[in-house]
Design a protein around this motif. Structure first.
Motif, PDB file in Angstrom:
ATOM      1  N   SER A 100     -11.067   1.566 -14.714  1.00  0.00           N
ATOM      2  CA  SER A 100     -11.271  -0.054 -14.952  1.00  0.00           C
ATOM      3  C   SER A 100     -11.228  -1.070 -14.976  1.00  0.00           C
ATOM      4  O   SER A 100     -10.071  -0.225 -15.773  1.00  0.00           O
ATOM      5  CB  SER A 100     -12.724   0.741 -15.237  1.00  0.00           C
ATOM      6  N   LYS A 101     -10.474  -2.333 -15.069  1.00  0.00           N
ATOM      7  CA  LYS A 101     -10.453  -2.981 -15.639  1.00  0.00           C
ATOM      8  C   LYS A 101      -8.742  -2.953 -15.896  1.00  0.00           C
ATOM      9  O   LYS A 101      -8.301  -3.681 -16.368  1.00  0.00           O
ATOM     10  CB  LYS A 101     -10.425  -2.466 -17.241  1.00  0.00           C
ATOM     11  N   GLN A 102      -8.167  -1.853 -15.299  1.00  0.00           N
ATOM     12  CA  GLN A 102      -6.688  -2.142 -14.678  1.00  0.00           C
ATOM     13  C   GLN A 102      -6.123  -2.465 -13.225  1.00  0.00           C
ATOM     14  O   GLN A 102      -5.208  -2.659 -12.923  1.00  0.00           O
ATOM     15  CB  GLN A 102      -6.273  -1.013 -15.316  1.00  0.00           C
ATOM     16  N   ILE A 103      -6.492  -2.577 -12.430  1.00  0.00           N
ATOM     17  CA  ILE A 103      -6.851  -2.537 -11.113  1.00  0.00           C
ATOM     18  C   ILE A 103      -7.153  -4.025 -10.640  1.00  0.00           C
ATOM     19  O   ILE A 103      -7.897  -4.589 -11.406  1.00  0.00           O
ATOM     20  CB  ILE A 103      -7.202  -1.490  -9.994  1.00  0.00           C
ATOM     21  N   TYR A 104      -6.350  -4.389  -9.935  1.00  0.00           N
ATOM     22  CA  TYR A 104      -7.221  -5.813  -8.673  1.00  0.00           C
ATOM     23  C   TYR A 104      -7.620  -5.374  -7.227  1.00  0.00           C
ATOM     24  O   TYR A 104      -7.134  -4.304  -6.439  1.00  0.00           O
ATOM     25  CB  TYR A 104      -5.697  -7.014  -8.288  1.00  0.00           C
ATOM     26  N   LEU A 105      -8.794  -6.537  -7.060  1.00  0.00           N
ATOM     27  CA  LEU A 105      -9.104  -6.519  -5.141  1.00  0.00           C
ATOM     28  C   LEU A 105      -8.485  -7.376  -4.881  1.00  0.00           C
ATOM     29  O   LEU A 105      -8.712  -8.163  -4.860  1.00  0.00           O
ATOM     30  CB  LEU A 105     -10.303  -6.155  -5.273  1.00  0.00           C
ATOM     31  N   VAL A 106      -7.535  -7.126  -2.752  1.00  0.00           N
ATOM     32  CA  VAL A 106      -6.859  -8.286  -2.855  1.00  0.00           C
ATOM     33  C   VAL A 106      -8.037  -8.165  -1.533  1.00  0.00           C
ATOM     34  O   VAL A 106      -7.415  -7.258  -0.752  1.00  0.00           O
ATOM     35  CB  VAL A 106      -5.857  -8.472  -2.872  1.00  0.00           C
ATOM     36  N   THR A 107      -8.458  -8.583  -0.870  1.00  0.00           N
ATOM     37  CA  THR A 107      -9.676  -8.553   0.958  1.00  0.00           C
ATOM     38  C   THR A 107      -9.568 -10.174   1.346  1.00  0.00           C
ATOM     39  O   THR A 107      -9.778 -11.047   0.120  1.00  0.00           O
ATOM     40  CB  THR A 107     -10.893  -7.970   0.461  1.00  0.00           C
ATOM     41  N   ASP A 108      -9.301  -9.347   2.596  1.00  0.00           N
ATOM     42  CA  ASP A 108      -9.212 -11.086   3.637  1.00  0.00           C
ATOM     43  C   ASP A 108     -11.135 -10.963   3.966  1.00  0.00           C
ATOM     44  O   ASP A 108     -11.080  -9.924   4.230  1.00  0.00           O
ATOM     45  CB  ASP A 108      -8.455 -11.026   4.778  1.00  0.00           C
ATOM     46  N   SER A 141      -4.732 -15.486   3.940  1.00  0.00           N
ATOM     47  CA  SER A 141      -4.071 -14.822   4.007  1.00  0.00           C
ATOM     48  C   SER A 141      -3.341 -13.657   4.342  1.00  0.00           C
ATOM     49  O   SER A 141      -3.183 -14.209   4.075  1.00  0.00           O
ATOM     50  CB  SER A 141      -5.752 -14.256   5.097  1.00  0.00           C
ATOM     51  N   LYS A 142      -3.764 -12.349   4.223  1.00  0.00           N
ATOM     52  CA  LYS A 142      -2.948 -11.555   4.776  1.00  0.00           C
ATOM     53  C   LYS A 142      -2.427 -11.731   5.934  1.00  0.00           C
ATOM     54  O   LYS A 142      -2.877 -12.018   6.998  1.00  0.00           O
ATOM     55  CB  LYS A 142      -3.309 -10.222   4.653  1.00  0.00           C
ATOM     56  N   PRO A 143      -1.121 -11.608   5.977  1.00  0.00           N
ATOM     57  CA  PRO A 143       0.470 -11.370   5.005  1.00  0.00           C
ATOM     58  C   PRO A 143       1.132 -12.411   3.683  1.00  0.00           C
ATOM     59  O   PRO A 143       1.615 -11.945   3.452  1.00  0.00           O
ATOM     60  CB  PRO A 143       1.309 -10.835   6.135  1.00  0.00           C
ATOM     61  N   SER A 144      -0.150 -13.311   4.251  1.00  0.00           N
ATOM     62  CA  SER A 144       0.779 -14.276   2.953  1.00  0.00           C
ATOM     63  C   SER A 144       0.976 -13.585   1.155  1.00  0.00           C
ATOM     64  O   SER A 144      -0.495 -12.308   1.333  1.00  0.00           O
ATOM     65  CB  SER A 144      -0.604 -15.677   2.458  1.00  0.00           C
ATOM     66  N   PHE A 173       1.186  -4.795   4.694  1.00  0.00           N
ATOM     67  CA  PHE A 173       2.280  -4.109   3.934  1.00  0.00           C
ATOM     68  C   PHE A 173       3.742  -4.777   4.353  1.00  0.00           C
ATOM     69  O   PHE A 173       4.181  -5.040   3.466  1.00  0.00           O
ATOM     70  CB  PHE A 173       2.595  -2.523   4.966  1.00  0.00           C
ATOM     71  N   ILE A 174       3.616  -5.945   5.126  1.00  0.00           N
ATOM     72  CA  ILE A 174       5.110  -5.659   5.707  1.00  0.00           C
ATOM     73  C   ILE A 174       5.524  -7.448   4.685  1.00  0.00           C
ATOM     74  O   ILE A 174       6.856  -7.092   4.425  1.00  0.00           O
ATOM     75  CB  ILE A 174       4.957  -6.850   7.349  1.00  0.00           C
ATOM     76  N   ASN A 175       5.099  -8.518   4.146  1.00  0.00           N
ATOM     77  CA  ASN A 175       5.532  -9.398   3.153  1.00  0.00           C
ATOM     78  C   ASN A 175       5.894  -8.616   1.933  1.00  0.00           C
ATOM     79  O   ASN A 175       6.430  -8.193   1.369  1.00  0.00           O
ATOM     80  CB  ASN A 175       5.078 -10.307   3.124  1.00  0.00           C
ATOM     81  N   LEU A 176       5.174  -7.082   1.423  1.00  0.00           N
ATOM     82  CA  LEU A 176       4.961  -6.764  -0.066  1.00  0.00           C
ATOM     83  C   LEU A 176       6.177  -5.870   0.981  1.00  0.00           C
ATOM     84  O   LEU A 176       6.663  -5.545  -0.281  1.00  0.00           O
ATOM     85  CB  LEU A 176       3.929  -5.812   0.252  1.00  0.00           C
ATOM     86  N   ASN A 177       6.332  -4.802   1.909  1.00  0.00           N
ATOM     87  CA  ASN A 177       8.174  -4.241   1.482  1.00  0.00           C
ATOM     88  C   ASN A 177       8.667  -4.571   1.884  1.00  0.00           C
ATOM     89  O   ASN A 177       9.719  -4.879   0.973  1.00  0.00           O
ATOM     90  CB  ASN A 177       7.926  -3.386   3.248  1.00  0.00           C
ATOM     91  N   ILE A 178       8.832  -6.713   1.870  1.00  0.00           N
ATOM     92  CA  ILE A 178       9.845  -7.200   2.207  1.00  0.00           C
ATOM     93  C   ILE A 178       9.929  -7.640   0.641  1.00  0.00           C
ATOM     94  O   ILE A 178      11.684  -7.259  -0.142  1.00  0.00           O
ATOM     95  CB  ILE A 178       9.933  -8.229   2.488  1.00  0.00           C
ATOM     96  N   LYS A 179       9.326  -7.089  -0.393  1.00  0.00           N
ATOM     97  CA  LYS A 179       9.712  -8.122  -1.814  1.00  0.00           C
ATOM     98  C   LYS A 179       9.705  -6.547  -2.575  1.00  0.00           C
ATOM     99  O   LYS A 179      10.272  -6.675  -3.587  1.00  0.00           O
ATOM    100  CB  LYS A 179       8.485  -8.714  -1.748  1.00  0.00           C
ATOM    101  N   GLY A 180       9.911  -5.280  -2.047  1.00  0.00           N
ATOM    102  CA  GLY A 180       9.954  -4.272  -2.504  1.00  0.00           C
ATOM    103  C   GLY A 180       8.868  -3.863  -3.809  1.00  0.00           C
ATOM    104  O   GLY A 180       9.241  -2.998  -4.075  1.00  0.00           O
ATOM    105  N   LYS A 198       7.994  -2.116  14.009  1.00  0.00           N
ATOM    106  CA  LYS A 198       9.166  -1.587  12.579  1.00  0.00           C
ATOM    107  C   LYS A 198       8.955  -2.513  11.350  1.00  0.00           C
ATOM    108  O   LYS A 198       9.146  -3.795  11.253  1.00  0.00           O
ATOM    109  CB  LYS A 198      10.623  -1.670  13.270  1.00  0.00           C
ATOM    110  N   GLY A 199       9.007  -1.529  10.077  1.00  0.00           N
ATOM    111  CA  GLY A 199       8.971  -2.495   9.091  1.00  0.00           C
ATOM    112  C   GLY A 199       7.410  -3.267   8.813  1.00  0.00           C
ATOM    113  O   GLY A 199       7.039  -3.388   7.621  1.00  0.00           O
ATOM    114  N   TYR A 200       5.963  -2.362   9.429  1.00  0.00           N
ATOM    115  CA  TYR A 200       5.299  -3.191   9.349  1.00  0.00           C
ATOM    116  C   TYR A 200       4.205  -1.882   8.625  1.00  0.00           C
ATOM    117  O   TYR A 200       2.810  -2.522   7.811  1.00  0.00           O
ATOM    118  CB  TYR A 200       4.210  -3.716  10.176  1.00  0.00           C
ATOM    119  N   ASP A 201       4.908  -0.767   8.503  1.00  0.00           N
ATOM    120  CA  ASP A 201       3.391   0.651   8.041  1.00  0.00           C
ATOM    121  C   ASP A 201       4.527   0.106   6.302  1.00  0.00           C
ATOM    122  O   ASP A 201       5.129   0.492   6.357  1.00  0.00           O
ATOM    123  CB  ASP A 201       3.977   1.421   8.484  1.00  0.00           C
ATOM    124  N   ALA A 202       3.118   0.828   6.070  1.00  0.00           N
ATOM    125  CA  ALA A 202       3.408   1.194   4.501  1.00  0.00           C
ATOM    126  C   ALA A 202       4.631   2.250   4.106  1.00  0.00           C
ATOM    127  O   ALA A 202       5.272   3.218   4.743  1.00  0.00           O
ATOM    128  CB  ALA A 202       2.222   1.720   3.656  1.00  0.00           C
TER     129      ALA A 202
END
Length: 224
Positions: A100-108, A141-144, A173-180, A198-202
Motif C-alpha cells: 500500500s502506497k508504494q505502488i502505481y496503477l496504469v490502465t487503458d 494508451s499502451k503501448p505508449s 510489454f513491448i516498449n517497456l521491454n525495449i527500455k529495460g 517476438k519481443g512482445y511478451d513479458a
C-alpha cells in the motif's frame, strides 16, 4: 523497485465487469421495451461467445428489429455508466495491502468505465497514483510509455527500476521491454492463452497474481 499494476484481468476478472454491464442493459431493455431480463442476458452472453464484445448490442437490437444508432448509443452509455458489481482477486487484495502506497496503477480504457471499476473494487487508497491513460488522450494508451514516463519522473528512477505487471502481450510489454524495465505477465483472463509476437511478451510469466510476491522477492534479491 517501483511496482506498477495493470487493472483488467490482472487484479480482477474483467469478464465479471462485462456481465455486470450486460445485466444493467438487460434491465434497461426490460424497462424500456418489456423484454425479459433473463432472455436478453442469455442472448448477450451467447453473442459475446460467438462474436466478441464489439457487436453484442448491435446484434441484440437487430434481433428485435429495433436497431438505430440512437438506441445503440443508449445501450452503450447504459453499459459504460453503470455501477459494476465486481470483486478484486483475494490474492490481489493481499498484495495491494502489503504494498500500500508504494505502488502505481496504469490502465487503458474509457475514462468513466475505468473510474467506475476502480471505485467498485475499492482499491484507490492502495496506490500512490492511478493513471487512466485515456485521461491524457487515447494516443497515450499502451503501448505508449507516456504514463510510465510520468511515474519515472515522479520517482526519479531509471527504467530498470520499474516492474510492470499486466496480462496483454499485444500492448502491455513491448516498449517497456525495449527500455529495460522488468515486465511480468499474469496468465489469467482473455489473453491467457494468447501467443505473443517476438519481443512482445513479458520477461517473466506467472500463472496467477498469487505467484507475484515470490517472484518479486527473487528479483529484489537478484538486484542486491
Amino acid at each position: 523497485m517501483i511496482l506498477i499494476f495493470d487493472l483488467d484481468d490482472t487484479l480482477y476478472e474483467e469478464i465479471t465487469y462485462v456481465k455486470s454491464g450486460f445485466l444493467e442493459v438487460s434491465k434497461y431493455a426490460n424497462k424500456k421495451y418489456g423484454f425479459n431480463i433473463d432472455s436478453s442476458l442469455n442472448y448477450m452472453n451467447n453473442t459475446l461467445e460467438m462474436l466478441g464484445r464489439g457487436k453484442v448490442f448491435d446484434e441484440f437490437l437487430k434481433s428485435k428489429n429495433l436497431f438505430t444508432q440512437k438506441r445503440l448509443k443508449k445501450f452503450i452509455s447504459t453499459y459504460r455508466n453503470h455501477k459494476p458489481k465486481i470483486s478484486i482477486f483475494e490474492e490481489s487484495k493481499k498484495i495491494l495491502k502489503k504494498r500500500s502506497k508504494q505502488i502505481y496503477l496504469v490502465t487503458d480504457g474509457n475514462k468513466i468505465v475505468q473510474a467506475n471499476k476502480i471505485k467498485a473494487l475499492c482499491i484507490e487508497q492502495f496506490f500512490k497514483k492511478i493513471f487512466i491513460t485515456h485521461r491524457y488522450g487515447i494516443h497515450h494508451s499502451k503501448p505508449s510509455l507516456y504514463c510510465f514516463e510520468l511515474i519515472k519522473k515522479k520517482e526519479k528512477c531509471d527504467w530498470k527500476d520499474l516492474i510492470y505487471i499486466g496480462d496483454n502481450p499485444e500492448k502491455d510489454f513491448i516498449n517497456l521491454n525495449i527500455k529495460g524495465a522488468t515486465t511480468i505477465r499474469v496468465l489469467t483472463g482473455a489473453h491467457s492463452k494468447k501467443k505473443a509476437k517476438k519481443g512482445y511478451d513479458a520477461k517473466y510469466k506467472i500463472k496467477n497474481i498469487g505467484d507475484l510476491e515470490p517472484l518479486i522477492n527473487k528479483l529484489i534479491t537478484k538486484k542486491e
